[in-house]
Design an enzyme around this catalytic site. Sequence first.
Site, short mmCIF file in Angstrom:
data_model
loop_
_atom_site.label_atom_id
_atom_site.label_comp_id
_atom_site.label_asym_id
_atom_site.label_seq_id
_atom_site.Cartn_x
_atom_site.Cartn_y
_atom_site.Cartn_z
N SER A 208 0.80 -1.22 0.00
CA SER A 208 0.00 0.00 0.00
C SER A 208 0.84 1.27 0.00
O SER A 208 0.46 2.27 -0.62
CB SER A 208 -0.94 0.00 1.21
OG SER A 208 -1.79 -1.12 1.19
N HIS A 254 0.73 4.40 4.37
CA HIS A 254 -0.03 5.10 3.33
C HIS A 254 0.40 6.56 3.22
O HIS A 254 0.64 7.06 2.11
CB HIS A 254 -1.53 5.02 3.64
CG HIS A 254 -2.07 3.62 3.55
ND1 HIS A 254 -3.43 3.34 3.58
CD2 HIS A 254 -1.46 2.42 3.45
CE1 HIS A 254 -3.61 2.04 3.50
NE2 HIS A 254 -2.43 1.46 3.43
#
Length: 303
Positions: A208, A254
């Site tokens: 991610s 993230h």
Amino acid sequence: MDQAPGNPQGPQDQGHQDARALPTCYRHPDRETGVRCTRCERPICPECMISASVGFQCPECVRAGSGTGHAPSASQPRTLAGGTVTADPRLVTKILIGLNLAVFLVQRSVGDRFTDRFDLIGRAYVPLLGSVEGVAEGQWYRMLTVMFLHGSYIHILFNMLSLWWIGGPLEAALGRARYLALYLVSGLAGSALTYLVAAPNQPSLGASGAIFGLFGATAVLMRRLNYDMRPVIALLVINLIFTFGWSNIAWQAHIGGLVGGVVVGYAMVHAPRERRTLIQYGVCAVVLAAVVVATLVRTAQLT
């Protein structure tokens, strides 16, 4: 006067023979040629001929910028970021997806013992391994290997679909080398922020961070091309909602990946042409330096 029998060829005939001999290429003396550079008039063979607006020029005149000719490499099409246009503009994306899927199959086959050895953890005792593990223990490789691990079928499915949808067009716009640099640097930036902020005994895994870096670079690219920003902003907002709305998601990866992707992406698409490569990879080096500093600081805290 008759010519003597022992002298079948006079001086005049010898001169005619020499005049008929072709000159040799100034760079390849063993090759005869009848073509000369239109600028310096030196003889050049076919290998040294570079097409110009009128005739051919030699490599030295082209490099010196004294004419209008161009080297063969100069005619190769380039991407917006200066990369080479290739026959398969999604090759690196396909390879990355393949690597992620292959590692996930190994995870399913071997089990948690494999995952615990390569996921991202600051410093903690791992029961399955029977020892204290983590980046603080000198296992820096975990900051890279974590980018290829996933916790479930839904996890890898979502990430690989995002990688295909976002990564493919971005690779075509940047070129293979720049795209791969963006992916890896963004992923490492996400790992660094996770290591720096998250609890040292909290493991994390997933691609991610790198994918959020691709999101950030895509936003920069679309802004550069004056495209409609609403679709990518909406997609980014949805992903951020999931990031902070669901438990067990390493938001640090993230955010770190997103910031790294924006910084590197801006350098990729806005660097001036004359110093493009230096600036692009220079910014990548700066972000990597920040990753190293953050890692050293956190390691000093944990040891």
